[in-house]
Design a protein around this motif. Sequence first.
Motif: not given
Length: 153
Positions: A119-124
């Motif tokens: 699951h996504s934890e950080v948007i870069l």
Amino acid sequence: MQLFSTFENHAYLEIAITTLEKIGIKKEDIYAVPLDNRKESGKLFDTIHRSDGISLIDIGMPLATAFSVITASIGFELKWGPIYWGLIGAISGFILGLAIRLLFVLKSKNKQQKLKGKHSEVILIIECEEAKGEMVEKILWEHLAIGVAKVMG
């Protein structure tokens, strides 16, 4: 050009940022935004606006039918008669089927919460020239990005 990518909070994210800085992307053009993941569990009962596709009465209805037929047959020999005993059997079968289904649903939801997967934890977010866009995208994929999107502008 802007590139958006999502990552798990992992060492590969740090390595990807370092690699982007090595190819000439300035620190001011790299934004890392942490996400808050869902903490509440899903709802058990459906509403008119949301449904999860799980039926709670699919075991209760056949059991209600079976129990009502059996108890109505036996009810001919009992004091209250076949109608009352048929209704008692139908209600008992439905409640038993509902309880069985609730146990299965609650048990499977606990397993789903434990086995979440990626699951996504950080948007870069990376701002760069269009000439470097392909190279930046390649670096993001090599460092296990979950998803990548490009916005020209």
